[in-house]
Design a protein around this motif. Structure first.
Motif, mmCIF file in Angstrom:
data_model
loop_
_atom_site.group_PDB
_atom_site.id
_atom_site.type_symbol
_atom_site.label_atom_id
_atom_site.label_comp_id
_atom_site.label_asym_id
_atom_site.label_seq_id
_atom_site.Cartn_x
_atom_site.Cartn_y
_atom_site.Cartn_z
ATOM 1 N N LYS A 13 20.786 39.708 20.598
ATOM 2 C CA LYS A 13 22.153 40.105 20.259
ATOM 3 C C LYS A 13 22.747 40.911 21.412
ATOM 4 C CE LYS A 13 22.262 38.641 15.922
ATOM 5 N NZ LYS A 13 23.192 37.626 15.461
ATOM 6 N N CYS A 14 24.040 41.095 21.363
ATOM 7 C CA CYS A 14 24.737 41.893 22.367
ATOM 8 C C CYS A 14 24.132 43.296 22.429
ATOM 9 C CB CYS A 14 26.217 41.969 21.985
ATOM 10 S SG CYS A 14 27.166 43.156 22.943
ATOM 11 N N PRO A 15 23.793 43.795 23.635
ATOM 12 C CA PRO A 15 23.183 45.118 23.740
ATOM 13 C C PRO A 15 24.165 46.254 23.409
ATOM 14 C CG PRO A 15 23.634 44.248 25.912
ATOM 15 C CD PRO A 15 23.936 43.137 24.932
ATOM 16 N N ARG A 16 25.450 45.971 23.496
ATOM 17 C CA ARG A 16 26.462 47.011 23.302
ATOM 18 C C ARG A 16 26.798 47.228 21.835
ATOM 19 N NH1 ARG A 16 32.378 46.731 25.894
ATOM 20 N NH2 ARG A 16 32.963 48.891 25.638
ATOM 21 N N CYS A 17 26.960 46.124 21.068
ATOM 22 C CA CYS A 17 27.361 46.265 19.669
ATOM 23 C C CYS A 17 26.301 45.761 18.688
ATOM 24 C CB CYS A 17 28.680 45.545 19.421
ATOM 25 S SG CYS A 17 28.562 43.748 19.516
ATOM 26 N N HIS A 18 25.277 45.079 19.178
ATOM 27 C CA HIS A 18 24.203 44.523 18.349
ATOM 28 C C HIS A 18 24.730 43.502 17.341
ATOM 29 C CE1 HIS A 18 21.449 48.276 19.099
ATOM 30 N NE2 HIS A 18 21.785 47.646 20.208
ATOM 31 N N ASN A 40 30.746 35.937 26.989
ATOM 32 C CA ASN A 40 31.063 37.280 26.503
ATOM 33 C C ASN A 40 30.630 37.422 25.045
ATOM 34 O OD1 ASN A 40 33.328 36.426 28.535
ATOM 35 N ND2 ASN A 40 33.183 38.646 28.614
ATOM 36 N N CYS A 41 30.507 38.652 24.614
ATOM 37 C CA CYS A 41 30.196 38.922 23.214
ATOM 38 C C CYS A 41 31.409 38.559 22.359
ATOM 39 C CB CYS A 41 29.860 40.395 23.036
ATOM 40 S SG CYS A 41 29.593 40.881 21.325
ATOM 41 N N SER A 42 31.165 37.845 21.269
ATOM 42 C CA SER A 42 32.262 37.442 20.384
ATOM 43 C C SER A 42 32.791 38.622 19.583
ATOM 44 C CB SER A 42 31.779 36.342 19.434
ATOM 45 O OG SER A 42 30.698 36.819 18.656
ATOM 46 N N ASN A 43 32.026 39.705 19.521
ATOM 47 C CA ASN A 43 32.424 40.866 18.732
ATOM 48 C C ASN A 43 33.130 41.945 19.568
ATOM 49 O OD1 ASN A 43 32.409 42.398 16.225
ATOM 50 N ND2 ASN A 43 30.883 43.681 17.209
ATOM 51 N N CYS A 44 32.542 42.328 20.712
ATOM 52 C CA CYS A 44 33.093 43.444 21.494
ATOM 53 C C CYS A 44 33.577 43.030 22.889
ATOM 54 C CB CYS A 44 32.058 44.560 21.627
ATOM 55 S SG CYS A 44 30.685 44.171 22.722
ATOM 56 N N GLY A 45 33.292 41.798 23.305
ATOM 57 C CA GLY A 45 33.767 41.333 24.607
ATOM 58 C C GLY A 45 32.871 41.676 25.778
ATOM 59 N N GLN A 46 31.737 42.316 25.551
ATOM 60 C CA GLN A 46 30.799 42.635 26.623
ATOM 61 C C GLN A 46 30.427 41.364 27.389
ATOM 62 O OE1 GLN A 46 29.199 45.508 27.843
ATOM 63 N NE2 GLN A 46 28.238 44.123 29.296
ATOM 64 N N SER A 47 30.513 41.421 28.702
ATOM 65 C CA SER A 47 30.126 40.275 29.523
ATOM 66 C C SER A 47 28.605 40.137 29.512
ATOM 67 C CB SER A 47 30.617 40.471 30.959
ATOM 68 O OG SER A 47 30.086 39.453 31.781
HETATM 69 ZN ZN LIG Z 1 29.052 43.035 21.559
#
Ligand SMILES: [Zn+2]
Length: 128
Positions: A13-18, A40-47
């Protein structure tokens, strides 16, 4: 390190928002698509690829995981079938690599990006 970080690493999962998936969902066992990452993350946009060659270091993590796996397979073979031949050992190691390749590829990249991208509990504008 919190438990949710370990869980997000394991689940890629995305490391920023999990929340968002790093890789295409349901493609782990598809040989042509297990390595395809979302940009990018579909939730927070983290690349998920901050710069070209970002995941070079993940190769060393993959190497460490594979070494541990090889030792485990070797010990298991020695216990189960002590009279094993070198051919059998090499076949077992080759099979182990093939079976675990997609999972190790994904998890090593997930571990690598989690080293550099911190978890933000509530990534809302009001918390800034
Ligand atoms: Zn995220």
């Amino acid at each position: 390190m919190r438990f949710s970080t370990l869980k997000s690493v394991y689940q890629c999962k995305c490391p920023r928002c999990h929340q968002g998936d790093m890789f295409l969902r349901g493609k782990l066992l598809n040989p042509a698509q297990f390595s395809v990452m979302n940009k990018n993350c579909s939730n927070c946009g983290q690349s998920f690829e901050p710069e070209p060659g970002y995941y070079f270091g993940a190769m060393f993590i993959s190497y460490g995981i594979n070494t541990a796996l090889f030792i485990a397979a070797w010990v298991a073979l020695s216990v189960i079938y002590p009279d094993y031949s070198l051919k059998l050992l090499l076949a077992l190691l080759g099979l182990t690599v093939l079976i675990f390749l997609p999972f190790i590829y994904r998890v090593s990249r997930s571990i690598w990006i989690s080293i550099f991208v911190r978890y933000k509990d509530e990534d809302l504008p009001s918390s800034a």
